[in-house]
Scaffold this active site. Structure first.
Site: not given
Length: 171
Positions: A66, A76, A69-71
């Site tokens: 994650f 985070v 892709c976040h962010f």
């Protein structure tokens, strides 16, 4: 028979394959959605409401899926993954208690986010306090939970609800 009170990553992977509580019963999601590496304590006594508790952990490293892709440029852990982990653990509790059926998250009361999990963190700890277990046509657990990162509480959720269903056909 004595219940097991701690579970390793391999135990949790067995649960994700439907091997821990038996076919058709509560399962955890498979990686990457499995948001727990170990359950260090589970009991049907204790906790804030004296009805049961779980303590579980997730090891954090910058390579977790994650963060990419976040962010982009501001990595985070999505807060919804911490919330989902708490639902996963409430469902696990129902399976551990021997309640038959497949687990489904049914909602929650108030959820608060007041911190974040960054790639520099080492460990997330989940604390679940069982408030009530209803047994009948639907087996349902209601719990409060919190998420901490490296010892600092960052999310809380009240009234986490998970049910186990012997049939999800009309769900």
């Amino acid at each position: 028979m004595t219940k097991q009170h701690a579970f390793t990553r391999e135990d949790l992977l067995r649960c994700s394959r439907g091997e821990l509580f038996g076919p058709g019963n509560a399962q955890l999601p498979a990686p990457n959605m499995l948001m727990v590496d170990r359950i260090t304590h589970i009991s049907d006594e204790g906790g804030k409401f004296s009805k049961g508790e779980l303590v579980a952990e997730l090891d954090i490293n910058p390579d977790l899926w994650f963060f990419a892709c976040h962010f982009e440029g501001d990595p985070v852990m999505p807060g919804c993954l911490g919330l989902d982990a708490m639902w996963q653990l409430v469902g696990f509790y129902l399976g551990w208690q021997g309640n038959p059926g497949r687990g489904r998250a049914l909602g929650s009361g108030e959820v608060k986010f007041f911190g974040q999990v960054l790639p520099t963190a080492k460990k997330v700890t989940y604390n679940i306090h069982i408030k009530r277990v209803l047994k009948g046509k639907l087996n349902l657990a209601i719990a409060d939970g919190s998420v901490s990162v490296d010892g600092r509480e960052i999310y809380t959720a009240e009234g986490l609800r998970v049910g186990v269903f012997t049939s999800t056909e009309n769900f």
